[in-house]
Design a protein around this motif. Structure first.
Motif, PDB file in Angstrom:
ATOM      1  N   GLU A   5      -9.018  14.402  -3.280  1.00  0.00           N
ATOM      2  CA  GLU A   5      -9.441  15.683  -3.086  1.00  0.00           C
ATOM      3  C   GLU A   5     -10.095  15.697  -4.740  1.00  0.00           C
ATOM      4  O   GLU A   5     -10.388  16.491  -5.148  1.00  0.00           O
ATOM      5  CB  GLU A   5      -8.299  16.329  -3.099  1.00  0.00           C
ATOM      6  CG  GLU A   5      -8.486  16.158  -1.477  1.00  0.00           C
ATOM      7  CD  GLU A   5      -7.212  16.921  -0.098  1.00  0.00           C
ATOM      8  OE1 GLU A   5      -7.599  17.273   0.386  1.00  0.00           O
ATOM      9  OE2 GLU A   5      -6.281  17.237  -1.465  1.00  0.00           O
ATOM     10  N   LEU A   6      -9.309  15.154  -5.611  1.00  0.00           N
ATOM     11  CA  LEU A   6      -8.728  16.126  -7.016  1.00  0.00           C
ATOM     12  C   LEU A   6     -10.186  14.680  -7.953  1.00  0.00           C
ATOM     13  O   LEU A   6     -10.792  16.199  -8.436  1.00  0.00           O
ATOM     14  CB  LEU A   6      -8.349  15.438  -8.393  1.00  0.00           C
ATOM     15  CG  LEU A   6      -7.570  15.812  -9.860  1.00  0.00           C
ATOM     16  CD1 LEU A   6      -7.633  17.475  -9.899  1.00  0.00           C
ATOM     17  CD2 LEU A   6      -6.763  15.029 -10.394  1.00  0.00           C
ATOM     18  N   LEU A   7     -10.969  13.996  -7.191  1.00  0.00           N
ATOM     19  CA  LEU A   7     -12.112  12.976  -8.006  1.00  0.00           C
ATOM     20  C   LEU A   7     -13.305  13.398  -7.220  1.00  0.00           C
ATOM     21  O   LEU A   7     -14.405  14.036  -7.721  1.00  0.00           O
ATOM     22  CB  LEU A   7     -11.827  12.024  -7.720  1.00  0.00           C
ATOM     23  CG  LEU A   7     -11.231  11.181  -8.393  1.00  0.00           C
ATOM     24  CD1 LEU A   7     -10.763   9.737  -7.670  1.00  0.00           C
ATOM     25  CD2 LEU A   7     -11.050  11.002 -10.041  1.00  0.00           C
ATOM     26  N   VAL A   8     -12.979  13.953  -5.493  1.00  0.00           N
ATOM     27  CA  VAL A   8     -13.888  14.945  -5.127  1.00  0.00           C
ATOM     28  C   VAL A   8     -14.540  15.967  -5.993  1.00  0.00           C
ATOM     29  O   VAL A   8     -15.272  16.466  -5.891  1.00  0.00           O
ATOM     30  CB  VAL A   8     -14.022  15.012  -3.177  1.00  0.00           C
ATOM     31  CG1 VAL A   8     -14.513  16.058  -3.317  1.00  0.00           C
ATOM     32  CG2 VAL A   8     -13.700  13.917  -3.035  1.00  0.00           C
ATOM     33  N   ASP A   9     -13.359  17.144  -6.506  1.00  0.00           N
ATOM     34  CA  ASP A   9     -13.851  18.237  -7.079  1.00  0.00           C
ATOM     35  C   ASP A   9     -14.537  18.005  -8.500  1.00  0.00           C
ATOM     36  O   ASP A   9     -15.407  18.015  -9.030  1.00  0.00           O
ATOM     37  CB  ASP A   9     -12.095  18.863  -7.097  1.00  0.00           C
ATOM     38  CG  ASP A   9     -13.156  20.322  -7.728  1.00  0.00           C
ATOM     39  OD1 ASP A   9     -13.424  21.125  -6.758  1.00  0.00           O
ATOM     40  OD2 ASP A   9     -12.111  20.176  -9.037  1.00  0.00           O
ATOM     41  N   ALA A  10     -14.117  16.927  -9.434  1.00  0.00           N
ATOM     42  CA  ALA A  10     -14.947  17.030 -10.447  1.00  0.00           C
ATOM     43  C   ALA A  10     -15.999  16.116 -10.461  1.00  0.00           C
ATOM     44  O   ALA A  10     -16.984  16.817 -11.294  1.00  0.00           O
ATOM     45  CB  ALA A  10     -13.808  15.527 -11.237  1.00  0.00           C
ATOM     46  N   VAL A 119     -14.603   7.897  -3.543  1.00  0.00           N
ATOM     47  CA  VAL A 119     -14.221   8.264  -4.360  1.00  0.00           C
ATOM     48  C   VAL A 119     -13.321   9.291  -2.692  1.00  0.00           C
ATOM     49  O   VAL A 119     -11.760   8.914  -3.731  1.00  0.00           O
ATOM     50  CB  VAL A 119     -14.359   9.486  -5.037  1.00  0.00           C
ATOM     51  CG1 VAL A 119     -14.986   8.696  -6.180  1.00  0.00           C
ATOM     52  CG2 VAL A 119     -15.043  10.395  -4.667  1.00  0.00           C
ATOM     53  N   ALA A 120     -13.686   9.701  -1.308  1.00  0.00           N
ATOM     54  CA  ALA A 120     -12.692  10.786  -1.289  1.00  0.00           C
ATOM     55  C   ALA A 120     -12.167   9.826  -0.063  1.00  0.00           C
ATOM     56  O   ALA A 120     -11.258  10.158   0.879  1.00  0.00           O
ATOM     57  CB  ALA A 120     -13.548  11.495   0.083  1.00  0.00           C
ATOM     58  N   GLY A 121     -12.110   7.997  -0.107  1.00  0.00           N
ATOM     59  CA  GLY A 121     -11.416   7.010   0.096  1.00  0.00           C
ATOM     60  C   GLY A 121     -10.372   6.355  -0.120  1.00  0.00           C
ATOM     61  O   GLY A 121      -9.838   5.569   0.048  1.00  0.00           O
ATOM     62  N   LEU A 122      -9.857   6.811  -1.605  1.00  0.00           N
ATOM     63  CA  LEU A 122      -9.729   6.275  -1.822  1.00  0.00           C
ATOM     64  C   LEU A 122      -7.831   7.376  -1.840  1.00  0.00           C
ATOM     65  O   LEU A 122      -7.954   8.236  -1.500  1.00  0.00           O
ATOM     66  CB  LEU A 122      -9.589   6.257  -3.817  1.00  0.00           C
ATOM     67  CG  LEU A 122     -10.867   5.487  -3.901  1.00  0.00           C
ATOM     68  CD1 LEU A 122     -10.991   6.050  -5.437  1.00  0.00           C
ATOM     69  CD2 LEU A 122     -11.194   4.641  -4.331  1.00  0.00           C
ATOM     70  N   THR A 123      -6.443   5.978  -1.604  1.00  0.00           N
ATOM     71  CA  THR A 123      -5.381   6.701  -2.402  1.00  0.00           C
ATOM     72  C   THR A 123      -5.051   6.610  -3.781  1.00  0.00           C
ATOM     73  O   THR A 123      -5.464   6.142  -4.360  1.00  0.00           O
ATOM     74  CB  THR A 123      -4.822   5.690  -1.211  1.00  0.00           C
ATOM     75  OG1 THR A 123      -4.294   4.553  -1.537  1.00  0.00           O
ATOM     76  CG2 THR A 123      -4.760   5.578   0.304  1.00  0.00           C
ATOM     77  N   ASP A 124      -3.611   6.513  -4.175  1.00  0.00           N
ATOM     78  CA  ASP A 124      -2.909   6.617  -5.010  1.00  0.00           C
ATOM     79  C   ASP A 124      -2.716   5.285  -5.472  1.00  0.00           C
ATOM     80  O   ASP A 124      -2.745   4.889  -6.734  1.00  0.00           O
ATOM     81  CB  ASP A 124      -2.000   7.550  -4.841  1.00  0.00           C
ATOM     82  CG  ASP A 124      -2.279   9.474  -5.016  1.00  0.00           C
ATOM     83  OD1 ASP A 124      -2.874   9.264  -5.804  1.00  0.00           O
ATOM     84  OD2 ASP A 124      -0.879   9.761  -4.886  1.00  0.00           O
ATOM     85  N   ALA A 125      -2.421   4.548  -4.450  1.00  0.00           N
ATOM     86  CA  ALA A 125      -2.183   3.409  -4.465  1.00  0.00           C
ATOM     87  C   ALA A 125      -3.436   2.152  -5.152  1.00  0.00           C
ATOM     88  O   ALA A 125      -3.223   1.315  -5.688  1.00  0.00           O
ATOM     89  CB  ALA A 125      -1.614   2.485  -2.686  1.00  0.00           C
ATOM     90  N   LEU A 141      -8.882   1.268 -12.087  1.00  0.00           N
ATOM     91  CA  LEU A 141     -10.009   2.284 -11.542  1.00  0.00           C
ATOM     92  C   LEU A 141      -9.959   3.194 -12.016  1.00  0.00           C
ATOM     93  O   LEU A 141     -10.825   4.226 -11.689  1.00  0.00           O
ATOM     94  CB  LEU A 141      -9.760   2.080 -10.136  1.00  0.00           C
ATOM     95  CG  LEU A 141     -10.656   2.821  -8.619  1.00  0.00           C
ATOM     96  CD1 LEU A 141     -12.624   2.414  -8.949  1.00  0.00           C
ATOM     97  CD2 LEU A 141     -10.299   2.462  -7.810  1.00  0.00           C
ATOM     98  N   GLY A 142      -8.742   3.787 -11.905  1.00  0.00           N
ATOM     99  CA  GLY A 142      -8.646   5.779 -12.129  1.00  0.00           C
ATOM    100  C   GLY A 142      -8.782   5.995 -13.586  1.00  0.00           C
ATOM    101  O   GLY A 142      -9.678   6.702 -13.768  1.00  0.00           O
ATOM    102  N   VAL A 143      -8.875   4.525 -14.232  1.00  0.00           N
ATOM    103  CA  VAL A 143      -9.188   5.554 -15.690  1.00  0.00           C
ATOM    104  C   VAL A 143     -10.839   4.905 -15.798  1.00  0.00           C
ATOM    105  O   VAL A 143     -11.570   5.599 -16.381  1.00  0.00           O
ATOM    106  CB  VAL A 143      -9.018   4.065 -16.757  1.00  0.00           C
ATOM    107  CG1 VAL A 143      -9.574   3.968 -18.166  1.00  0.00           C
ATOM    108  CG2 VAL A 143      -7.599   4.404 -17.268  1.00  0.00           C
TER     109      VAL A 143
END
Length: 170
Positions: A5-10, A119-125, A141-143
């Motif tokens: 959700e954070l990535l979708v917002d960004a 990105v909407a389908g990503l998880t913290d893992a 991936l996060g970076v």
């Protein structure tokens, strides 16, 4: 709020910035350079979109929207289809001079849609996954995703700055 959700917002904020920088401008304003060595709005938006397209497609294991959806042919640029703008010189920046706002925004929106789908389908893992071993430390991936957001925000902000200067000159 989840990481997705954070990535979708960004990325949604980037889309707002891109549209705000381009909306209502004509071809001449999009191609204008406020200094002979400066980038144009058209080049900045094309470049940030190409980088996003390249990087997201790579980490998602997808073909770039640029080639898969025929945007490279629609733009008819004097560059190789793999070009993203890194290392472009002044003449190459001028290569975006004939681009219309609708084309820039159409391509951006298509890349944005592919980005959001991913990105909407990503998880913290998912975020610690190594996606680039050419760096020390290797890039996760996060970076990589934050790097794309950062690049997009910087370039869309530069485009908005140029827009402000051009509109004051009217």
């Amino acid at each position: 709020m989840t990481s997705a959700e954070l990535l979708v917002d960004a990325f949604g904020r980037v889309q707002e910035n891109v549209h705000g920088a381009v909306a209502g401008l004509g071809q001449e304003e999009l191609a204008a350079r406020i200094d002979p060595g400066a980038n144009s709005i058209a080049w900045l938006i094309w470049h940030l979109t190409r980088v996003q397209d390249d990087h997201i497609a790579e980490v998602a294991g997808l073909e770039q929207v640029w080639t898969a959806a025929g945007w490279a042919k629609r733009f008819e640029l004097p560059f190789d289809d793999a070009a993203t703008g890194y290392g472009h010189d002044s003449a190459e920046v001028d290569g975006l001079g004939a681009v219309q706002a609708e084309l820039l925004l159409g391509y951006y929106d298509a890349v944005h849609a592919q980005t959001i789908d991913y990105v909407a389908g990503l998880t913290d893992a998912d975020l610690p996954r190594i996606v680039d071993t050419r760096w020390d430390p290797p890039v996760t991936l996060g970076v990589r995703l934050i790097s794309v957001v950062d690049d997009d925000i910087q370039h869309s902000g530069q485009a908005a700055f140029i827009r402000g200067i051009l509109l004051r000159r009217r």
